[in-house]
Design a protein around this motif. Structure first.
Motif, PDB file in Angstrom:
ATOM      1  N   ALA A  18       0.833  -1.208   0.000  1.00  0.00           N
ATOM      2  CA  ALA A  18       0.000   0.000   0.000  1.00  0.00           C
ATOM      3  C   ALA A  18       0.866   1.255   0.000  1.00  0.00           C
ATOM      4  O   ALA A  18       0.620   2.207  -0.768  1.00  0.00           O
ATOM      5  CB  ALA A  18      -0.930  -0.012   1.218  1.00  0.00           C
ATOM      6  N   SER A  77       2.768   1.616  -3.451  1.00  0.00           N
ATOM      7  CA  SER A  77       1.895   1.955  -4.580  1.00  0.00           C
ATOM      8  C   SER A  77       1.391   3.390  -4.474  1.00  0.00           C
ATOM      9  O   SER A  77       1.262   4.087  -5.491  1.00  0.00           O
ATOM     10  CB  SER A  77       0.718   0.971  -4.661  1.00  0.00           C
ATOM     11  OG  SER A  77      -0.016   0.970  -3.454  1.00  0.00           O
ATOM     12  N   ALA A 103      -4.672   3.007  -6.215  1.00  0.00           N
ATOM     13  CA  ALA A 103      -3.441   2.208  -6.317  1.00  0.00           C
ATOM     14  C   ALA A 103      -3.193   1.394  -5.055  1.00  0.00           C
ATOM     15  O   ALA A 103      -3.025   0.174  -5.120  1.00  0.00           O
ATOM     16  CB  ALA A 103      -2.250   3.105  -6.643  1.00  0.00           C
ATOM     17  N   PRO A 104      -3.162   2.019  -3.850  1.00  0.00           N
ATOM     18  CA  PRO A 104      -2.992   1.190  -2.645  1.00  0.00           C
ATOM     19  C   PRO A 104      -4.178   0.261  -2.399  1.00  0.00           C
ATOM     20  O   PRO A 104      -3.996  -0.845  -1.888  1.00  0.00           O
ATOM     21  CB  PRO A 104      -2.842   2.209  -1.513  1.00  0.00           C
ATOM     22  CG  PRO A 104      -3.353   3.490  -2.051  1.00  0.00           C
ATOM     23  CD  PRO A 104      -3.112   3.454  -3.522  1.00  0.00           C
ATOM     24  N   ALA A 118      -3.556  -2.675  -4.497  1.00  0.00           N
ATOM     25  CA  ALA A 118      -2.460  -3.465  -3.931  1.00  0.00           C
ATOM     26  C   ALA A 118      -2.940  -4.317  -2.766  1.00  0.00           C
ATOM     27  O   ALA A 118      -2.636  -5.511  -2.685  1.00  0.00           O
ATOM     28  CB  ALA A 118      -1.332  -2.533  -3.481  1.00  0.00           C
ATOM     29  N   ASN A 165      -3.539   3.333 -12.007  1.00  0.00           N
ATOM     30  CA  ASN A 165      -3.558   2.944 -10.599  1.00  0.00           C
ATOM     31  C   ASN A 165      -3.696   1.435 -10.434  1.00  0.00           C
ATOM     32  O   ASN A 165      -3.066   0.825  -9.567  1.00  0.00           O
ATOM     33  CB  ASN A 165      -4.711   3.640  -9.876  1.00  0.00           C
ATOM     34  CG  ASN A 165      -4.392   5.078  -9.532  1.00  0.00           C
ATOM     35  OD1 ASN A 165      -3.229   5.456  -9.452  1.00  0.00           O
ATOM     36  ND2 ASN A 165      -5.418   5.896  -9.340  1.00  0.00           N
ATOM     37  N   GLY A 174      -0.947  -0.673  -8.541  1.00  0.00           N
ATOM     38  CA  GLY A 174      -1.305  -1.436  -7.337  1.00  0.00           C
ATOM     39  C   GLY A 174      -1.093  -2.924  -7.504  1.00  0.00           C
ATOM     40  O   GLY A 174      -0.485  -3.584  -6.647  1.00  0.00           O
TER      41      GLY A 174
END
Length: 361
Positions: free
Chosen positions: A33, A36, A52-53, A56, A147, A151
């Motif tokens: 997290a 990313s 993104a996180p 992830a 994203n 991620g």
């Protein structure tokens, strides 16, 4: 009060074992997290890096044994949502009705392409995002796709390169408590059978049924460990050990299922007051001991001859019980002993023909 303390101690021990199994997953998710977010926000200057996180963490936690496939599904769903949503919104504009239509079409497209539930979720959520943005607002299609890529990619890198789990250690920690739980409940069922106590046998059956969640978690962890051993360069030396565990896990799953059926028949036997030769509970308890011994042999890295020998003692006791005379349910219990012994022998590395011949299936 003693019983309450024992139950509390058992729950605390189970919670500790769960934490030991999944703590590495928590560390991986936290690292993925943070990385990313940094890549999406600082390096790519993404105006909305939150996805993104989130991607992830979803990749790390939602499919522990299938991170690569999960990443592909995530990207596939996002791309489908972007394609369907962006094209249709350009034609009909945005709003509640248009958003509902876009989501329905995006998920339908995922179904047409045989997408899994994860693909449909990503396609639908991406379509929602695009459908609710004002026409004059920022274009989120490209950032959303970027994203997802960041991620998912970071999650795979963390899980396989930066912080890969130790596959053998994780499997040891996961398999041990599960095998001990099943072995203990088989001992309880055997003692209940010897004492003629259907209530205690029923309690053992309930515990075995509730343990299905632990068994599934163990299977999932074995799959995750096998994936890491196959794809992480740092863990390639563990591949042969993991293949043995994978082979054993397939047969132990069948042994667990048949063990539950066996205990269910023990309850029926006691309710019907059928004859109980002394060797029948002995066979069940001895098989439970062989489960524990199999795990110890695996831990020691030796051929599980001790576990095989104990399992064969269980089969011999079941044969003696059958000779002594059994009722309908008792005969089924003895047959189930032969079946679970055969599965354990296959888990120990024997072929099906060898295991069936030795167990007398």
């Amino acid at each position: 009060m003693t019983g309450v303390v024992a139950v509390a101690r058992r729950h605390a021990q189970e919670a500790y074992e769960r934490l030991r199994r999944y703590f590495i997953v928590a560390l991986q998710a936290g690292l993925a997290a943070g990385l990313s977010w940094y890549i999406a926000n600082t390096l790519l200057h993404n105006p909305q890096p939150l996805f993104a996180p989130a991607a992830a963490v979803g990749t790390i936690a939602a499919a522990i044994g299938n991170r690569v496939r999960r990443t592909a599904e995530l990207l596939g769903g996002v791309v489908l949502g972007v394609l369907v949503g962006d094209v249709i919104i350009q034609v009909i504009g945005n709003g509640p009705v248009q958003t509902g239509l876009v989501v329905a079409l995006a998920i339908s497209a995922a179904v047409v392409f045989r997408g899994s539930g994860a693909v449909m979720v990503q396609a639908g959520s991406t379509a929602v995002l695009l459908g609710t943005v004002e026409p004059a607002g920022p274009d989120l299609a490209v950032p959303r796709t970027a994203n997802a890529l960041v991620g998912g990619g970071v999650a795979v890198v963390v899980a396989l390169l930066l912080l890969p789990l130790n596959p053998v250690r994780v499997v040891h920690r996961a398999a041990g408590p599960t095998l001990d739980l099943f072995a203990h409940q088989l001992t309880v069922a055997a003692e209940a059978l010897a004492a003629g106590d259907p209530g205690r046998a029923d309690a053992a059956l309930e515990r075995l049924q509730s343990a299905e969640a632990e068994r599934r978690q163990t299977t999932e962890i074995v799959a995750a460990a096998a994936e890491v051993a196959s794809l992480s360069p740092w863990r390639w030396g563990r591949r042969s050990q993991l293949r043995r565990y994978e082979h054993a896990a397939n047969h132990l799953e069948l042994a667990f299922t048949n063990s539950r059926n066996m205990v269910r028949r023990v309850v029926a036997l006691l309710d019907a007051r059928e004859p109980v030769p002394a060797d029948l509970p002995k066979a069940i308890e001895t098989f439970g001991q062989s489960l524990r011994l199999l795990h110890r042999d695996f831990l020691a890295g030796r051929t599980p001859e001790i576990a095989r020998s104990r399992a064969l003692h269980a089969a011999a006791a079941a044969r003696r019980a059958r000779t002594a005379g059994l009722g309908f349910s008792g005969t089924i219990v003895a047959s189930q002993v032969f079946i679970v012994v055969g599965e354990l022998l296959q888990a120990s590395g024997l072929t099906k023909a060898e295991a069936d011949r030795m167990a007398g299936v």
